[in-house]
Design a protein around this motif. Sequence first.
Motif, PDB file in Angstrom:
ATOM      1  N   SER A 509       0.007 -27.932   4.314  1.00  0.00           N
ATOM      2  CA  SER A 509      -0.030 -27.518   2.901  1.00  0.00           C
ATOM      3  C   SER A 509      -1.116 -28.263   2.134  1.00  0.00           C
ATOM      4  O   SER A 509      -1.833 -27.678   1.305  1.00  0.00           O
ATOM      5  CB  SER A 509       1.334 -27.771   2.251  1.00  0.00           C
ATOM      6  N   GLN A 512      -4.511 -26.745   2.941  1.00  0.00           N
ATOM      7  CA  GLN A 512      -4.773 -25.473   2.265  1.00  0.00           C
ATOM      8  C   GLN A 512      -5.183 -25.697   0.806  1.00  0.00           C
ATOM      9  O   GLN A 512      -6.118 -25.067   0.304  1.00  0.00           O
ATOM     10  CB  GLN A 512      -3.531 -24.572   2.346  1.00  0.00           C
ATOM     11  N   ARG A 513      -4.479 -26.609   0.105  1.00  0.00           N
ATOM     12  CA  ARG A 513      -4.834 -26.871  -1.293  1.00  0.00           C
ATOM     13  C   ARG A 513      -6.239 -27.471  -1.407  1.00  0.00           C
ATOM     14  O   ARG A 513      -6.998 -27.115  -2.317  1.00  0.00           O
ATOM     15  CB  ARG A 513      -3.819 -27.820  -1.926  1.00  0.00           C
ATOM     16  N   PHE A 560       5.125 -30.464  -3.707  1.00  0.00           N
ATOM     17  CA  PHE A 560       5.129 -29.696  -2.461  1.00  0.00           C
ATOM     18  C   PHE A 560       6.582 -29.421  -2.086  1.00  0.00           C
ATOM     19  O   PHE A 560       7.269 -30.318  -1.565  1.00  0.00           O
ATOM     20  CB  PHE A 560       4.448 -30.485  -1.337  1.00  0.00           C
TER      21      PHE A 560
END
Length: 878
Positions: A509, A512-513, A560
């Motif tokens: 995650s 991706q950010r 998150f």
Amino acid sequence: MSGNEREKIRHLLVVQDPQGERTIPLKEATYSLGRHSGNAIVLRSRSVSKQHAILLRVTLPQTDQYGFRVIDGNFNGKGSTNGLFVNGSKCSYHDLKHGDVIIFGDNQAQATYYAISNLSEKAFSESCQVDDLSVFLSEQANPVNPFQTLVVDPSFEGASDTALARLASFPELIPNAIIETDLEGTVTYLNPAASLKFPKIRETGKQHPILAGLLSAVKNLEKNSFVREVEVGTEVFEQSVHYLPESDLIRTFIVRDITEQKQAEAELHQRDRLLQAVAEAANYLLMEMNYETAIDKALATLGEAAKVDRAYFFQNHPHPDTKEISVSLRFEWTRLSLEPSRHHWQNQPYQVSGLARWYTALSSGQSISGLSQEFPAAEREHLTRDGIQSLLLVPLRLDNDFWGYIGLADCTCERHWSRHEESTLLTMAASIIGARQRQQVEEKIRYQALHDFLTGLPNRLLFNEMLATALPNARRNSESLAVMFLDLDRFKVINDTLGHTLGDELLRSVAQRLKDSLRGGDTLARWGGDEFTILLPRVNHIEEVSQVAQRMLQALENVFPLQGHELYVNASLGIALLDQNSPDAETLIQHADAALYHAKDKGRNNYQFYSVSLSAKNPELLTLEKNLRYALERAELTVYYQPRVNITTGQITGMEALLRWQHPEMGLVAPNVFIPLAEESGLIVPIGEWVLQTACNQNKAWQDAGLPPLMMAVNLSLKQFRQPNLVETIARILEQTGLEAQFLELEITETTAIEDLNFTRTVLQELEQMGVYISIDDFGTGHSSLSRLQMLPLHNLKIDRSFIQDLTTDVKVAHIIKAIVSLGQSLGLRLTAEGVEKEEELEFLKSINCEDVQGFLFYRPLTVQKATEILYSQSTKL
């Protein structure tokens, strides 16, 4: 001489062979002579053909006299194997004269012909029992030449020997063609067989293939006869030519039709040529690194060998607009005189373009072949554009899917394709598919080697490649670039408290950010653990870099939500700009790393640019390096041993020596911390030599204690391997420890192996000659392929633990491991899987015939005492 009984000529044949001599009165019209017991006259010699010759009675009309003609071969016109000789001269036939000696193939079987007049019937019968026939005949009768004493009817007076011979029954009745011409090339005689076989030979005359070149050939003859091969249309004949100077005639005798023999020879030659071409093409497909170059070479080799005008490679794909299954020409070979046809065959939908029949046949595994004029109109229209008269296509099937097809085309004639050509094309198709599968495997391995499994981001190797490419571009465009180091703050706490599974999901995650925060053209890579590197290739103002850094830090501020947890992370960023202080890739990375530590010192969750004042190394690292310099002399280093286990028997087959550092204050220092320090400082060379000495000593001690001999594997670092005296050092250690070279295995990484292939090959060949085994460690994590590594003298291949960890969760990884094992075994390498921790991993490796494993499922790295206990325990069970 009249033809009454008193002057009748008697004919005798005295036969001599290895079983003796016998006299045979010739009373019948025809005799066959040969080795086979079914012959009228049996010649007992292995050099004689089964039916070697024919003895034929020749008569003249209106007389009661006759002689005998001997003819080479059997009743079907097939000549003998070793030939017929009369009075020392080889011939196809001969009119026998008194005293003629006939030799059948060699001197082991021969016969003498006698023609006697004034010999009574009683004396004729007695002649077969006498010992000395020549004496007997001189006392009883007069020798004659029947062909000279025959009485000729007045109407035949003045007739030549040739004219008389024509009247004999043999030429008129035999199935072999006989043709005579004068010295002007005019046909003077044809027997019935010749008239039937060559009906237009009289009109064609010396232009006919049977007669072509005879006149000039006869003029240059040293002898009056020769044999040649003649093509008449599609047929081939063996022709015996005899020049009769006394009659000014040329007589030709068609010995046999050898069309089938020539066709068989041509087909055999073509098959050999095609087989050689397939072998050459397969070699290109196996050895050539560039797949497209390999296909071009393979098609050219096949096209030349098959003597065609075009060789094709078509590939199926979805149409770019309609997504229908379509076909395009990807590769083509043509003869130099022909124009390429690639533009005719791009994006052709099977259904719309009239090629539906091709799709149906080829997709079901059938071939397509034939003359273009026999194809349906829509298909013929495609072929006419390229001038194709004959076409042969076979399918390409990749992973059970109809992937495309390859073909041969002839534009110069209507060619009928042989079974050898179709078989060759099918073999070529299999080779192309094999090359494509190998390419896919290598692409997967390369992708795996250059990308992070967890996040899919470029890894350290690929990042370094991209940075090396970006540097000259920046200088050429008078621009700068930036390298960033990003480290997640306190990520270890999340890993330790919530587990690695959740930690891995968080990393994905985060990645991706961070990617979403970058500009187009920027690159995010995972450097390792919770560290990321970022390349900003086009920088004109420092504000651009600051904006990207701020966006990245802001992207991590939001929560998150993962698996019911609300997680927060932040990061520290270090930035280095391309300038006079950071002029190359290595310096940029070092300076970005130094700036990262500065950001952490500033309280984390911020970014810092590199400045010259940050050049001092991190104090913690400086202290660690200082302590490492004294570790050897203070005996703080030790060697652990991890067993290597045979996957089938469960027996220990070897040990890997692993370096450990037990610091008196810091405790056990992780290898991934101090090994890079040792490499960078150069301490790895003396440390590595100590490890090698210790491991060899221990292996010899186990052998001296009576334990079964096993292999000891020792890693060589890059700097160790590049030492100019490496081979001498290893030889010295083996001599000092007394360990035989066959029990030492040296491991190098892929990166070390391919950094300088010529240097690597030279060193490994010297080690191999010494008897030392060579292994590639951590295979799959470096930038190499088996096709490159096969140039090196290797014995073992160790599959990196990163593959094994993802084996049960990623089906792609399983396919890659299977491919590595298959390719490695095909190169004669022994396969060892590292990091095996689960039973399901072991079962999979066992199913694909991987030989050896290492991992916690069997043994962790052991102290020398524990390893010795286990070896003793195993030896007592054997």
